[in-house]
Write a protein that holds these residues in place. Structure first.
Motif, mmCIF file in Angstrom:
data_model
loop_
_atom_site.group_PDB
_atom_site.id
_atom_site.type_symbol
_atom_site.label_atom_id
_atom_site.label_comp_id
_atom_site.label_asym_id
_atom_site.label_seq_id
_atom_site.Cartn_x
_atom_site.Cartn_y
_atom_site.Cartn_z
ATOM 1 N N ARG A 154 -51.426 -12.903 19.393
ATOM 2 C CA ARG A 154 -51.271 -13.478 18.052
ATOM 3 C C ARG A 154 -49.909 -14.160 17.900
ATOM 4 O O ARG A 154 -49.806 -15.216 17.282
ATOM 5 N N GLU A 164 -50.137 -17.449 19.610
ATOM 6 C CA GLU A 164 -50.947 -18.363 18.799
ATOM 7 C C GLU A 164 -50.124 -18.936 17.643
ATOM 8 O O GLU A 164 -50.189 -20.133 17.350
ATOM 9 N N ARG A 165 -49.344 -18.089 16.988
ATOM 10 C CA ARG A 165 -48.537 -18.545 15.841
ATOM 11 C C ARG A 165 -47.473 -19.540 16.279
ATOM 12 O O ARG A 165 -47.189 -20.505 15.580
ATOM 13 N N ASP A 182 -47.785 -21.531 18.854
ATOM 14 C CA ASP A 182 -48.552 -22.761 19.103
ATOM 15 C C ASP A 182 -48.786 -23.534 17.811
ATOM 16 O O ASP A 182 -48.697 -24.756 17.781
ATOM 17 N N GLU A 183 -49.092 -22.813 16.726
ATOM 18 C CA GLU A 183 -49.377 -23.442 15.438
ATOM 19 C C GLU A 183 -48.126 -24.034 14.794
ATOM 20 O O GLU A 183 -48.174 -25.112 14.214
ATOM 21 N N ARG A 184 -47.026 -23.318 14.867
ATOM 22 C CA ARG A 184 -45.828 -23.696 14.107
ATOM 23 C C ARG A 184 -44.838 -24.565 14.873
ATOM 24 O O ARG A 184 -44.218 -25.440 14.287
ATOM 25 N N PRO A 230 -45.281 -26.100 18.445
ATOM 26 C CA PRO A 230 -45.985 -26.258 19.717
ATOM 27 C C PRO A 230 -45.088 -26.689 20.875
ATOM 28 O O PRO A 230 -45.345 -26.325 22.023
#
Length: 88
Positions: free
Chosen positions: A12, A15-16, A18-20, A22
């Protein structure tokens, strides 16, 4: 945490990132992989906090000597240490 909980948390976090941010995700994944290939560390040291400790006086500065003292002391005691420093 159990092993599955740790894996889920790690996933997780990645993933975060990657989202915020990258552009930094690749570096974090490489670091996570590097950590996963090693035995656990006994201590993870926040280099700036150690280097700036008790440096709040005129002329005080980032102290590599303080860092070296802490790292050497722990290593002499047989402790595996990971020293984190900013890239700058």
């Amino acid at each position: 945490l159990s092993a599955p909980q740790k894996a889920a948390l790690r996933s997780r976090i990645l993933e975060r990132v990657d989202e915020r941010v990258p552009q930094r995700a690749r570096h974090l994944r490489a670091f996570a992989s590097w950590l996963g290939d090693r035995p656990p560390f006994d201590y993870v040291l926040d280099g700036p906090n150690i280097a700036y400790a008790n440096q709040n006086f005129e002329g005080g500065a980032f102290s590599f000597k303080q860092l070296d003292t802490v790292v050497r002391t722990l290593r002499e005691r047989g402790m595996r240490t990971l020293l984190l420093l900013p890239s700058r």
